[in-house]
Design an enzyme around this catalytic site. Structure first.
Site, PDB file in Angstrom:
ATOM      1  CE  LYS A 135      -4.361  -1.443   1.984  1.00 34.09           C
ATOM      2  NZ  LYS A 135      -5.435  -1.189   2.882  1.00 34.09           N
ATOM      3  CE  LYS A 194      -6.222  -8.176  -1.710  1.00 34.44           C
ATOM      4  NZ  LYS A 194      -6.279  -7.920  -0.433  1.00 34.44           N
ATOM      5  CE  LYS A 206     -12.586  -3.195   0.499  1.00 32.54           C
ATOM      6  NZ  LYS A 206     -13.439  -3.539   1.600  1.00 32.54           N
TER       7      LYS A 206
HETATM    8  P1  AMP Z   1     -10.659  -5.907   3.183  1.00 30.49           P
HETATM    9  O1  AMP Z   1     -11.581  -5.687   2.129  1.00 30.49           O
HETATM   10  O2  AMP Z   1      -9.230  -5.639   3.018  1.00 30.49           O
HETATM   11  O3  AMP Z   1     -11.037  -5.228   4.451  1.00 30.49           O
HETATM   12  O4  AMP Z   1     -10.916  -7.397   3.296  1.00 30.49           O
HETATM   13  C1  AMP Z   1     -11.913  -7.913   4.261  1.00 30.49           C
HETATM   14  C2  AMP Z   1     -11.598  -9.615   4.364  1.00 30.49           C
HETATM   15  O5  AMP Z   1     -11.766 -10.158   2.959  1.00 30.49           O
HETATM   16  C3  AMP Z   1     -10.450 -10.153   4.775  1.00 30.49           C
HETATM   17  O6  AMP Z   1     -10.801 -11.195   5.782  1.00 30.49           O
HETATM   18  C4  AMP Z   1      -9.664 -10.418   3.696  1.00 30.49           C
HETATM   19  O7  AMP Z   1      -8.653 -11.479   3.821  1.00 30.49           O
HETATM   20  C5  AMP Z   1     -10.788 -10.981   2.701  1.00 30.49           C
HETATM   21  N1  AMP Z   1     -10.425 -10.753   1.270  1.00 30.49           N
HETATM   22  C6  AMP Z   1     -10.200  -9.569   0.490  1.00 30.49           C
HETATM   23  N2  AMP Z   1      -9.965  -9.820  -0.598  1.00 30.49           N
HETATM   24  C7  AMP Z   1     -10.126 -11.284  -0.789  1.00 30.49           C
HETATM   25  C8  AMP Z   1      -9.742 -11.853  -1.923  1.00 30.49           C
HETATM   26  N3  AMP Z   1      -9.341 -11.572  -3.296  1.00 30.49           N
HETATM   27  N4  AMP Z   1     -10.005 -13.534  -1.567  1.00 30.49           N
HETATM   28  C9  AMP Z   1     -10.135 -13.780  -0.625  1.00 30.49           C
HETATM   29  N5  AMP Z   1     -10.289 -13.147   0.741  1.00 30.49           N
HETATM   30  C10 AMP Z   1     -10.426 -11.821   0.406  1.00 30.49           C
END
Ligand code: AMP
Ligand code: TRP
Length: 330
Positions: free
Chosen positions: A112, A193, A196
Site C-alpha cells: 500500500k 488478488k 475493491k
Molecule cells: P478488506 O476488504 O481488505 O477489508 O478485507 C476483508 C476480508 O476479506 C479479509 O478477511 C480479507 O482477507 C478478505 N479478502 C479480501 N479480498 C479477498 C480475496 N480476493 N480473496 C479472498 N479473501 C479476500
C-alpha cells in the site's frame, strides 16, 4: 465448545466476491456455533484518505451486506469499530509494544505504501490496531482471507509479549482461513488478488453488481490459450480461479467440476459460472435493498456496539491495571 470469533472488513469501497468467499461466507457458517463479533472497521479505512460522504455510505453498505449475506444480529454482534472506543485505546497500548521492524516487514504495508510520496503513520501502525480488535475480546478464532495471515501472526506475537511481561491474560488467537477461496484472484490477471481498490472494475465482481454486469464480467474474464478445464493454479491461474469461484458457489468439489466439464470449451463453462453467480448474489442484493430501506440498521448497530463494549471495557480495565495505570476513581 463455543469459541469467541471476531472479524472485520474495511468500508473502503464496494465489497467484492473475494470478500464474500474469503470472509463473509465463513462468518455466516461460524455464527451458529460460536459467540461472534463482526465489525465494520471504519478506523482502519481512514488509514488512507476517505471522503466523509463515501465513508458514511460505505460503512452502512458493508453493515447491510453482512446482514443480507446471512449474518443474524440476534445471534452475532454487528457494529462499527468506531462505536467501541476501546479498540483505539488498546490499539495505542499495543503500538507501544510493537517494534518498528515488525511493522516494516508487513507485506500489506509494503504494497500500500510503495510508490507513494507521502504515507500516513496510521497505515504503518494499522496492524497494532488490528491486534487490538482481536485481543480486546480475547477472541479464539479469526476468519480471514489468506492476505491477513501475517497480521494474525503479529497479533499472536503481541498477545504472547503482553502475557510474558504482565502475566498471562490474552488468548493467543488462531486464524480461520478457508482451504478453497482464501485468495480469489483478479479476473484480468490470475496472479493478483481480487481487490475493491483495483482501478479496473472488470477485474472484480462487486457484490452489488447488477446481473447483466456480472454475466459480462465473467464472459470477459481472462483465460488462457489452452482448452482444458482443470485445476492447476501454477500453470493455469485464471481457469483455476474461475473453478474455485464455481466450487464455492455450487458446493461442488474442484474434481467434480473438472469431470463435469471434461472436453468442453471455456465459453460454456463461463456462461454457467455467470448464471451461478447471479443466482448466488441476486437474493443477497434483494435482502440488501430491503435492509437499507427498512430503517432498522442504526438500531442493530447500536445494540451490537453495546454488547461489544461491555466485554471490551472489562478487558481494557484489566490490561491497564496490570500495566500500572492508576484507576480513574479510587
Ligand atoms: P478488506 O476488504 O481488505 O477489508 O478485507 C476483508 C476480508 O476479506 C479479509 O478477511 C480479507 O482477507 C478478505 N479478502 C479480501 N479480498 C479477498 C480475496 N480476493 N480473496 C479472498 N479473501 C479476500
Ligand atoms: N485488516 C483487515 C483487512 O484489511 C481488516 C481487519 C481489521 C480485521 N481488524 C480486523 C480482520 C480484525 C480480522 C480481525 O482485511
Amino acid at each position: 465448545m463455543a469459541k469467541k470469533v471476531l472479524s472485520g472488513i474495511q468500508p473502503s469501497g464496494s465489497l467484492t466476491l473475494g470478500n464474500y468467499i474469503g470472509a463473509i461466507k465463513n462468518f455466516v457458517k461460524l455464527q451458529r456455533e460460536h459467540e461472534c463479533y463482526f465489525m465494520v472497521v471504519d478506523l482502519h479505512a481512514i488509514t488512507v484518505p476517505q471522503e466523509p460522504a463515501a465513508l458514511r455510505e460505505n460503512s452502512e453498505s458493508v453493515a447491510a451486506l453482512y446482514l443480507a449475506a446471512g449474518i443474524d444480529p440476534k445471534i452475532a454482534s454487528v457494529y462499527l469499530q468506531s462505536h467501541v472506543p476501546q479498540h483505539a485505546e488498546l490499539g495505542w497500548i499495543l503500538t507501544t509494544l510493537t517494534a518498528m521492524g515488525e511493522l516494516e516487514r508487513m507485506t500489506q504495508f509494503k504494497d500500500k505504501s510503495s510508490g507513494k510520496d507521502s504515507v500516513g503513520a496510521g497505515l504503518f501502525v494499522y496492524p497494532s490496531l488490528m491486534a487490538a480488535d482481536i485481543l480486546v475480546y480475547n477472541a479464539d478464532l479469526v476468519p480471514v482471507g489468506e492476505d491477513q495471515k501475517q497480521h494474525l501472526e503479529l497479533t499472536r506475537d503481541l498477545a504472547g509479549r503482553f502475557n510474558h511481561r504482565f502475566g498471562d491474560f490474552f488468548t493467543v488467537p488462531e486464524p480461520y482461513i478457508p482451504e478453497v477461496g482464501a485468495r480469489i484472484m483478479s479476473l484480468d490477471d490470475g496472479t493478483k488478488k481480487m481487490s475493491k481498490s483495483n482501478p479496473n472494475p472488470g477485474s472484480y465482481i462487486a457484490l452489488l453488481d447488477p446481473p447483466d454486469v456480472i454475466r459480462k464480467k465473467i464472459s470477459r474474464a481472462t483465460t488462457d490459450s489452452g482448452r482444458e478445464i482443470v485445476y492447476d493454479p501454477a500453470n493455469k491461474p485464471e481457469v483455476s480461479n474461475l473453478m474455485s469461484i464455481y466450487a464455492e458457489c455450487s458446493g461442488q468439489s474442484l474434481q467434480q467440476i473438472a469431470d463435469q466439464y471434461e472436453g468442453q470449451m471455456y465459453g460454456g463453462f463461463k456462461k454457467n459460472l455467470g448464471e451461478l453467480l447471479v443466482a448466488t448474489l441476486e437474493p443477497i442484493q434483494e435482502r440488501y435493498r430491503d435492509i437499507r430501506s427498512s430503517g432498522e440498521l442504526a438500531g442493530i448497530l447500536a445494540e451490537g456496539a453495546e454488547k461489544a463494549q461491555t466485554l471490551a471495557s472489562q478487558t481494557l480495565a484489566e490490561v491497564k491495571k496490570r500495566m500500572g495505570f492508576l484507576p480513574a476513581r479510587g
